[in-house]
Design an enzyme around this catalytic site. Structure first.
Site, short mmCIF file in Angstrom:
data_model
loop_
_atom_site.label_atom_id
_atom_site.label_comp_id
_atom_site.label_asym_id
_atom_site.label_seq_id
_atom_site.Cartn_x
_atom_site.Cartn_y
_atom_site.Cartn_z
N SER A 1 8.01 -5.30 -9.60
CA SER A 1 8.25 -6.26 -8.52
C SER A 1 9.75 -6.43 -8.27
CB SER A 1 7.58 -7.59 -8.87
OG SER A 1 7.58 -8.46 -7.77
N ASP B 1 -1.31 -5.25 -2.02
CA ASP B 1 -1.79 -5.63 -3.36
C ASP B 1 -1.94 -7.14 -3.53
OD1 ASP B 1 0.81 -6.51 -3.45
OD2 ASP B 1 1.44 -5.25 -5.13
N HIS C 1 9.19 12.71 6.37
CA HIS C 1 9.83 11.40 6.27
C HIS C 1 9.00 10.25 6.85
CE1 HIS C 1 13.31 9.07 5.07
NE2 HIS C 1 13.26 8.40 6.21
#
Length: 621
Positions: free
Chosen positions: A190, A450, A494
């Protein structure tokens, strides 16, 4: 072979491995093993803070004494919340401690394992404990794992100014190299990834330019980025305007007061993938005037596309249109709805638009400019290019409902409760929905995030992959390879690369994106793990298994594969064996057998590995 014999052999093998000496197992080729160490950089609110003062708390039997736990001690939080806040909050402008109470980050592994140790609170506040237990179970030595906790309340420049954190981190790498004889594996979770990014930029200014890349090669073998908010997180906006309690027994207003006193509160603001920052340091050494400083340089896509590369506008807010503009006025009957993109938030335009309606916004603008836009090392609110490290692994969870935008309105109350959230926009498996369940227009990604960081922010590291990528999707659980899907040499330019593979709704998968063609001497891999929660991903047994297998693969120089094989995943520990009631035997009969030991209370507990864990690991080399 008995369980004790298995473990003794495993520890013997790993000891040889970590000693840096070549060894030979029967039927195996000789390998030259390096002494690797692991350096852990925890995330936001993932380090214990301890008191460095004596504070008498009125009307409470619990006072604060030096080294008492502050973050996190739920007992004192509940019994003396005002005292607890004095020890937690900082001056919002100069980041100094409260005159009555000072707190500092704890040190060592114990500072990041459980935030609030205890029979009940320990498991609820556990972060890195399971990861460290896994390392111990596989025989890793105590001096091979190093935690580098930090005061997560501070902005990056204050971390160095007050605590010399980045100097200490540099010394940690150099000490590990001298102690272990080999480079380190960096595990960052994180906000810890933002800290590591700032360290890499700080290091450029600390050592000679010609030595920078050599220093990285000598001291860092691989970087494992876990759940990194590369483009920020919308929850930072929620925390700034209405408060985010993180499950603590405090009001949202109290949580807002506390978090807004932290210099780090804006470190994860959502920002555009199209806008880069001016380099203040280069301007300084070139003698150019600071008046010419321009905070951002944006590509044309920022102005020709919507939402700064995000799924939608990250904040929509109602502003009173009455003559007095008073948020607490009950006579205000009309309002204007203003919408802001990620770039308009990170550039400060959003805060300037609501400055007259919120007494805290002056503080936010000061911190944004002083600690981020004018930082002489790095403006962290910019997209991150691939770090110049040999091996980079980006790991994150997907397919969970994640907040990507908010609607705010005046509450009619005084600060800090002067805003309420009237609606939330979520991304769910490639679509956008409101809190009521209505479908929302926008640019949703191929998946969802998430629960904390949106998918577009987590998956930014896919831009680091090479021009050709191998994609493998495999079940998370142990498998024999029959459900593994592979796409080889997929062209990548990319942008986000999306797998075109089938999936069973009942199976959780892990999707690997790995370079098949990359820069010389560099490897990049991205792991997307179905339904892995942001906070709990560091204690996921699936992540720990894959990390261990990749490390095991890397320390065997004789292997001709760039990455560990995905053909199968068998049991590695006794805990991975279980009883198959349908076949009335232990599952995985080639690896597991029924072997009762006194004290077993159910059939699955008596299923144990036939061979040692070390023997099973060699099948992945």
């Amino acid at each position: 072979m008995t369980t004790n014999e298995e473990m003794s052999r495993l520890i013997f093998l790993v000891t040889i491995l970590l000693a840096g000496a070549p060894c030979k197992i029967a039927g195996e080729s000789t390998g030259n093993y390096k002494k690797l160490s692991g350096i852990i950089i925890p995330g936001f609110a993932s380090t214990q803070l301890r008191a460095w003062s004596i504070l008498d708390c009125p009307y409470s039997p619990l006072d604060y004494n030096p080294l008492d736990l502050v973050w996190l001690d739920t007992t004192k939080l509940l019994s003396a919340v005002n005292c607890w806040l004095k020890c937690m909050m900082l001056d919002p402008y100069n980041q100094t401690d409260n005159p009555q109470c000072k707190s500092r980050a704890d040190t060592g592994l114990s500072a990041i394992t459980e935030l609030d140790p205890g029979y009940i609170t320990g498991p609820l506040s556990s972060i890195w404990k399971e990861w460290i237990k896994w390392c111990i179970e596989f025989g890793i030595e105590a001096n091979a794992i190093v935690a580098v906790p930090y005061d997560w309340r501070l902005s990056p420049s204050k971390l160095e100014e007050r605590d010399l954190y980045f100097h200490k981190l540099k010394l940690t790498f150099e000490t590990s190299l001298k102690l272990r004889g080999g480079p380190a594996l960096v595990f960052a979770h994180s906000l810890g990834n933002n800290v590591f990014r700032y360290f890499l930029e700080w290091l450029k200014l600390e050592i000679a330019p010609k030595r920078y890349l050599r220093w990285l090669d000598e001291h860092i073998h691989a970087y494992f980025s876990v759940a990194s908010p590369f483009l920020g997180s919308t929850q930072t906006i929620e925390s700034t305007l209405s408060g985010l309690t993180f499950g603590l027994p405090v009001s949202e207003g109290t949580a807002r007061l506390m978090s807004n006193s932290f210099g780090s509160s804006l470190w994860m603001l959502p920002h555009s993938k199209f806008c880069k920052a001016d380099d203040l340091y280069l301007k300084h050494i070139s003698g150019r005037s600071k008046k010419d400083h321009q905070v951002y340089f944006c590509d044309k896509e920022e102005f020709t596309t919507k939402y700064s590369g995000w799924p939608t506008n990250v904040v929509n807010i109602e502003i009173p249109s009455g003559p007095d503009g008073n948020l607490s006025s009950t006579e205000c009957k009309s309002s204007n709805l203003l919408s802001f993109s990620a770039h308009e938030v990170s550039s400060g335009k959003f805060f300037r638009a609501i400055k007259d309606y919120d007494p805290d916004i002056e503080r936010a603008l000061y911190q944004l400019n002083k600690a981020y836009h004018e930082d002489p090392v790095l403006n962290p609110l910019t997209p991150w290019e691939r770090p110049p490290i040999k091996n980079v692994f980006c790991i994150y969870g997907v397919d969970l409902r994640t907040e990507v935008g908010y609607y705010f309105a005046p509450s009619g109350k005084a600060y800090p409760d002067n805003w309420i959230i009237t609606d939330v926009i979520y991304e769910i498996e490639g679509s956008l929905y409101s809190r009521s369940g209505s479908l929302i227009d926008g640019n949703p990604g191929a998946s969802s995030g998430d629960e904390t960081v949106p998918y577009n922010s987590l998956s930014w590291c896919k831009t680091w992959l090479g021009p050709e990528v191998n994609i493998t999707r495999a079940p998370q659980s142990e498998h024999d390879g029959s459900d593994v899907q592979v796409q080889l040499n997929v062209e990548h330019i990319h942008e986000d690369i999306i797998s075109n593979m089938t999936r069973s709704p009942r199976v959780k998968y892990i999707t690997f994106y790995e370079d098949s063609k990359s820069l010389s001497g560099k490897r990049t891999a991205v792991w997307e793990i179905d339904r892995a929660n942001h906070r709990n991903i560091v204690r996921s047994p699936i992540v720990m298994r894959e990390l261990w297998l990749e490390m095991w693969h890397d320390i065997h120089s004789e292997t001709d594969k760039k990455f560990v094989t995905k053909d199968m995943r068998g049991p590695l520990r006794d805990e991975d064996c279980y009883w198959d009631y349908g076949k009335a035997r232990c599952a995985w009969p080639k690896h597991c057998e029924y072997r009762y030991i006194f004290g077993d209370v159910h059939l699955g507990q008596s299923c144990r590995l036939i061979n040692s864990s070390a023997d099973n690991l060699f099948s992945y080399v």
